[in-house]
Scaffold this active site. Structure first.
Site, short mmCIF file in Angstrom:
data_model
loop_
_atom_site.label_atom_id
_atom_site.label_comp_id
_atom_site.label_asym_id
_atom_site.label_seq_id
_atom_site.Cartn_x
_atom_site.Cartn_y
_atom_site.Cartn_z
N GLU A 42 -2.69 33.23 10.91
CA GLU A 42 -1.30 33.10 11.35
C GLU A 42 -1.30 33.38 12.84
O GLU A 42 -1.76 34.44 13.28
CB GLU A 42 -0.41 34.10 10.61
N CYS B 136 6.51 37.75 14.54
CA CYS B 136 6.05 36.35 14.53
C CYS B 136 7.18 35.40 14.18
O CYS B 136 7.06 34.20 14.39
CB CYS B 136 4.88 36.18 13.57
#
Length: 525
Positions: free
Chosen positions: A265, A302
């Protein structure tokens, strides 16, 4: 609980011999004790050797035993909760409530995966019985289950010292799948990592599992990470971090004689689409709420909303005005590490120095080191589409508003976006047709699509997807949060005409595990 500054390899605590690692309190700039010395190739090899030795027996632990192990890890983490909170606050500058919430999430996802393991649906058992009389050709007896890939390397994240680190989602889902785990702890919070690592060590011992089920390594730079991904015994990688770091690991994994999957990620700016009717009805309120999301955790999520799109006009002006006022009133917040703060300052400076970008507002400055000053900027859709640099993630509380000439131009911007973790629609009933026009594009661009909410915050549950097309992640078919994350570390095996005495328990007649099975195309159990 005292910290020793050591690597945890199996059940041993080992002193490293490489470069020193020392946590820095970002609120004060103070260097924290103890000093951690990084490991090298020998420590990587030993951890991987133990993991490989543990794999054969750990992958076939009973569903109950493996679930109990995950629950024991959670209990051991909770047993050191006060120490974890105090050390975490010192290493990250995060407030007590945030760390306590993150600890709850970490233990919650361990218990979620314990329930997933017990249910056994992840085995995906399928049985197509033999058809010896079928013409023109008989069918063999075919049975399928999913098995663990093998030892997994997990890289701790900088922005979540608990939930995406040593015992975070990657570790929990890999252990649930039956994979031993070797963690490379993040250098920003080694003390927090050691406390959690020792909790997992104790859980391994209490549950009578092979010591190689878990190890924790430290190392500065990329040497130890590259060595870990290169080791032939590692069969998959879980990573949360920068695009450059994730891409480097991907390249290493693909250049091995036996390439392995990297579930990374990496980068996302999480666009928010302000559709016309919603913007007209509640633009000012949306502007204020948006800044609340933007400022959460100094923007170090994020899923932080780093891009906002609206049709140019009075309604968008009202949104920008309200958001600008909220930004101006925003107090400075301590960022997680000196490195993250430096990168944020560079990103903020790049936006401010771009001739095609207008600065709307800056937040307040702080007195201490490593303070995040919130930023808000505006650019036209045409300039955004022409300048690839404007899609770059600024990791922190800064966002760019894009003025679109009309909905068609908004659609063009959506089509030109990179892959994202999230995309958000702010809409009213009158915006449904516009939303229908955007939705097919957003489905191709993002792993999670929200309506009338804000992307910060990720629920740990069965339906959650925390993933998306590159560069949000390295594999858009997977998620790193939620029960489906277990599938990253499994693969299917088919057993054809095996004698009953050789069949794994999950595939035996009578369904001794009592799990859901697909038998001759029909669901049973």
């Amino acid at each position: 609980m005292s910290l020793e500054g050591k690597l945890l390899i199996g059940q041993q605590a080992v002193s490293g011999e490489r470069a020193e690692i020392r946590a820095i309190n970002p609120a004060s700039g103070e260097a924290l004790e103890p000093v951690y010395r990084g490991g090298g190739e020998a420590e990587v090899a030993r951890a991987c050797e133990l993991a490989e030795a543990a794999f054969a027996s750990y992958r076939e632990t009973s569903l109950e035993d493996r679930a109990t192990f995950l629950e024991t890890i959670a209990a051991e983490i909770e047993a050191v909760s006060d120490d974890l909170t105090q050390r975490g606050m010192a290493e990250t500058g995060l407030p007590q409530a945030r760390l306590e919430g993150e600890r709850g999430r970490t233990c919650g996802q361990l218990r979620l995966f314990a329930a997933v393991v017990r249910a056994g649906e992840w085995l995906d058992v399928r049985h197509d019985p033999a058809l010896p009389e079928r013409a023109p050709m008989p069918r063999a007896d075919l049975r399928q289950r999913h098995i663990a890939l093998g030892p997994v390397a997990v890289f701790g994240a900088s922005n979540f010292p608990l939930a995406f680190s040593v015992a975070g989602g990657d570790t929990a889902s890999a252990l649930a799948a039956g994979c031993p785990v070797v963690v490379k702890g993040h250098s920003a919070h080694p003390g927090t990592s050691e406390l959690v690592g020792r909790a997992i060590q104790r859980a391994v011992a209490k549950c009578g599992l092979p010591e190689g089920v878990f190890s924790l390594l430290f190392g500065s730079g990329r040497e130890i990470g590259q060595a870990l991904v290169s080791d032939p015994r590692i069969q998959a990688v879980g990573f949360t971090g920068s695009r450059s770091g994730g891409t480097a690991l991907m390249q290493t994994a693909q250049s091995r004689p036996q390439p392995i999957p990297v579930y990374a990620e990496m980068s996302s700016i999480n666009p928010v689409f302000l559709l016309p009717e919603a913007l007209k009805a509640r633009g000012e309120a949306l502007g204020t709420a948006f800044v609340g999301s933007l400022n959460m955790g100094a923007g170090q999520f994020c899923t932080n909303p780093g891009l906002v799109l609206g049709v140019k006009g009075e309604a968008l002006d009202a949104f920008v005005k309200a958001a600008g006022e909220a930004v101006t009133a925003s107090g400075a917040q301590t960022m997680l590490t000196p490195g993250i703060h430096a990168a944020y300052a560079d990103g903020l400076g790049a936006l401010a120095g771009n001739a095609k970008v207008r600065e709307i507002a800056r937040g307040q400055t702080g007195d201490g080191p490593h303070q995040c000053q919130t930023g808000l900027f505006v650019a036209s859709a045409a300039d955004f589409l022409a300048d690839e640099a404007l899609q770059a993630e600024v990791f922190g509380a800064t966002s760019l508003v894009i003025e679109c000439a009309d909905l068609a131009e908004m659609q063009r911007v959506a089509a030109g976006l990179e892959g994202q973790l999230t995309a958000t629609l702010q809409l009213d009933d009158g915006d449904l047709e516009a939303a229908k026009g955007l939705l097919p594009t957003l489905e191709r661009k993002a792993g999670r699509i929200l309506a009338n909410g804000w992307p910060t915050g990720v629920e740990v549950c069965h339906a959650m997807v925390h993933g998306g097309p590159y560069p949000a992640t390295s594999d858009s078919r997977t998620t790193s949060v939620g029960s489906a994350a277990i599938h990253r570390f499994l693969r299917p095996v088919c057993y054809q005409d095996l004698p009953a005495g050789l069949l794994p328990e999950a595939l035996q007649d009578g369904n001794p595990l009592g799990v859901s099975r697909l038998v001759d195309g029909k669901r049973e159990g």
